[in-house]
Write a protein that holds these residues in place. Structure first.
Motif, short mmCIF file in Angstrom:
data_model
loop_
_atom_site.label_atom_id
_atom_site.label_comp_id
_atom_site.label_asym_id
_atom_site.label_seq_id
_atom_site.Cartn_x
_atom_site.Cartn_y
_atom_site.Cartn_z
N PRO A 24 13.37 2.96 -2.16
CA PRO A 24 14.55 2.35 -1.48
C PRO A 24 14.30 1.51 -0.54
CG PRO A 24 14.65 4.81 -1.81
CD PRO A 24 13.31 4.46 -2.23
N GLY A 25 15.15 0.42 -0.09
CA GLY A 25 15.09 -0.58 0.78
C GLY A 25 14.36 -1.49 0.22
N VAL A 26 14.10 -2.66 1.15
CA VAL A 26 13.68 -4.07 0.56
C VAL A 26 12.07 -4.10 0.51
CG1 VAL A 26 13.79 -6.45 1.26
CG2 VAL A 26 15.54 -5.23 1.67
N THR A 27 11.80 -4.51 -0.54
CA THR A 27 10.25 -4.70 -0.76
C THR A 27 10.16 -6.01 -1.03
OG1 THR A 27 9.93 -2.51 -1.78
CG2 THR A 27 8.45 -4.47 -2.32
N ALA A 28 9.50 -7.06 -0.35
CA ALA A 28 9.50 -8.48 -0.56
C ALA A 28 8.32 -8.81 -1.21
CB ALA A 28 9.30 -9.05 1.00
N ILE A 29 8.49 -9.71 -2.31
CA ILE A 29 7.34 -10.17 -3.10
C ILE A 29 6.99 -11.51 -2.67
CG2 ILE A 29 6.57 -10.65 -5.34
CD1 ILE A 29 7.22 -7.87 -5.04
N PHE A 30 5.80 -11.62 -1.71
CA PHE A 30 5.79 -12.94 -0.93
C PHE A 30 4.44 -13.83 -1.69
CE2 PHE A 30 3.49 -15.21 2.29
CZ PHE A 30 4.84 -15.85 3.06
N GLY A 31 4.69 -14.87 -1.77
CA GLY A 31 3.62 -16.05 -2.39
C GLY A 31 4.44 -17.19 -2.23
N ARG A 32 3.39 -18.39 -2.47
CA ARG A 32 3.60 -19.66 -2.72
C ARG A 32 4.09 -20.07 -3.87
NH1 ARG A 32 -2.62 -21.64 -2.37
NH2 ARG A 32 -3.44 -20.50 -3.97
N SER A 33 4.71 -21.12 -4.16
CA SER A 33 5.45 -21.42 -5.42
C SER A 33 4.18 -21.60 -6.71
CB SER A 33 6.02 -22.93 -5.40
OG SER A 33 7.12 -23.04 -4.55
N GLY A 34 4.68 -20.84 -7.61
CA GLY A 34 3.84 -20.68 -8.78
C GLY A 34 2.90 -19.56 -8.80
N ALA A 35 3.04 -18.84 -8.06
CA ALA A 35 2.16 -17.30 -7.87
C ALA A 35 2.47 -16.34 -8.73
CB ALA A 35 2.29 -16.71 -6.34
N GLY A 36 3.76 -16.53 -9.38
CA GLY A 36 4.18 -15.69 -10.64
C GLY A 36 5.37 -14.76 -10.06
N LYS A 37 5.86 -14.96 -8.92
CA LYS A 37 7.04 -14.23 -8.43
C LYS A 37 8.14 -14.22 -9.46
CE LYS A 37 7.62 -16.63 -4.56
NZ LYS A 37 6.73 -17.68 -4.91
#
Length: 363
Positions: A24-37
């Motif tokens: 529960p809550g916010v899990t951020a998927i962080f990465g530059r463009s093209g990282a696979g997010k």
């Protein structure tokens, strides 16, 4: 409700190969463009079937070698960068389209109130601002009664004013308690919204943890930004000259905030705005001088990142390599962190919740 992901999927230049769980809550998927997010969230949404692995939500298997639940049966809300509203429908009709998918009579009135959509219900998307469109898109996703919400760069296409408009609504959404995957390459958004950050690079997880821990870790991708710390604080008193005293675990800080006494804030401190002194400085204009201990020295060409420990808190200072050598900085050395003049970054101040954000800027 917990999302469990362990997948492998080939892409043009690398393979998405990762495992994680999000509660529960916010899990951020962080990465530059093209990282696979986006590929990752598409797999979770069911818009892509991974070549290998499994995805489960709340104990229900969504995807594995022999089983695949189609997107419309997953009860997952998905908000894209551009909202993707139906242009020929009013706001009310766009929202009711989301409820039609839920089959559960989701509470339209509650969602409309939470997202501040009451005055927009009879408008069509062409008459909405970018921020308003995104609020409608979020409302439509919520009205499908989702068990999980996917937000793929929901603020990327907005200017600063529109981002400031919608961020408080995202904070309210965070308090709902459902799992949210928030895809972003904005450090400011991640710090403001996320309880946990997963760093993604070339399809692989390179780190994960609480935003404050990741910011002060020199090996973290977040630490490559100009921000070097996120320190919790509470407004303890207000002085006649307009400055407020904030109590932190690292020591007292003085900031020009108008927040009332008792307000809980997160203080965002930029690594280039931290100076280091070996002894308490005198005859200096800086008000914020905190005792610290050098924890790590990381050379980076003509610069050096210095990780400081201030009681239970950690802080990064970015100084020149010449300064680090002149001071003889080594792990375990006591010193003092000097924080330059602190000013409120208006676009980063939280509203309507108990967590605000300040930004330390040099003057």
């Amino acid at each position: 409700m917990t999302l469990s992901v362990s997948i492998r999927h080939p892409l043009a230049h690398f393979a998405l190969d990762l495992s994680f769980e999000a509660g529960p809550g916010v899990t951020a998927i962080f990465g530059r463009s093209g990282a696979g997010k986006t590929t990752l969230v598409n797999a979770v949404a069911g818009m892509l079937r991974p070549a290998e692995g499994r995805i489960a939500l709340g104990g229900q298997m969504l995807s594995d070698r022999s089983h695949f639940v189609p997107p419309h049966k997953r009860r997952i809300g998905y908000v894209f960068q551009d909202g993707r509203l139906f242009p020929h429908l009013t706001v009310r009709q766009n929202l009711l389209y989301g409820r039609w998918f839920s089959g559960a009579g989701a509470d339209l009135g509650r969602i409309v109130e939470m997202l501040g959509l009451g005055m927009l219900m009879d408008r069509r998307p062409a008459r909405l601002s970018g921020g308003e469109k995104q609020r409608v898109a979020i409302g439509r996703a919520l009205l499908c009664a989702p068990r999980l919400l996917l937000l793929d760069e929901p603020l990327a296409a907005l200017d600063g004013a529109r981002k400031a408009e919608i961020l408080p609504y995202l904070e309210r959404l965070r308090e709902e308690g459902m799992p949210i995957l928030y895809v972003s390459h904005s450090v400011a958004e991640v710090m403001r919204l996320a309880a946990r950050v997963i760093l993604l690079d070339a399809g692989r997880i390179t780190g994960s943890g609480a935003p404050a821990d990741m910011l002060s870790d020199p090996a973290s991708g977040l630490a490559q930004s100009e921000v070097g710390a996120l320190i919790p604080a509470r407004v303890a008193a207000r002085d006649p000259d307009g400055l407020a005293r904030l109590d932190t675990a690292a020591g007292p800080l003085y900031l020009p905030t108008q927040d009332p006494v008792g307000t809980v804030l997160n203080i965002r401190i930029h690594s280039q705005d931290v100076m280091i002194a070996l002894s308490p400085p005198v005859g200096i204009s800086a008000l914020n001088i905190l005792p610290a201990v050098v924890e790590q020295v990381i050379p980076r060409g003509h610069e050096a990142l210095i990780r400081l420990r201030l009681g239970p808190e950690a802080l990064l200072a970015r100084i020149t390599a010449r300064s680090a050598t002149a001071l003889g900085l080594v792990p375990g050395m006591p010193c003092h962190a000097i924080l330059k003049t602190v000013a409120i970054a208006d676009h980063s101040v939280s509203e309507g919740v108990t967590t605000g954000v300040f930004s330390a800027r040099s003057r």
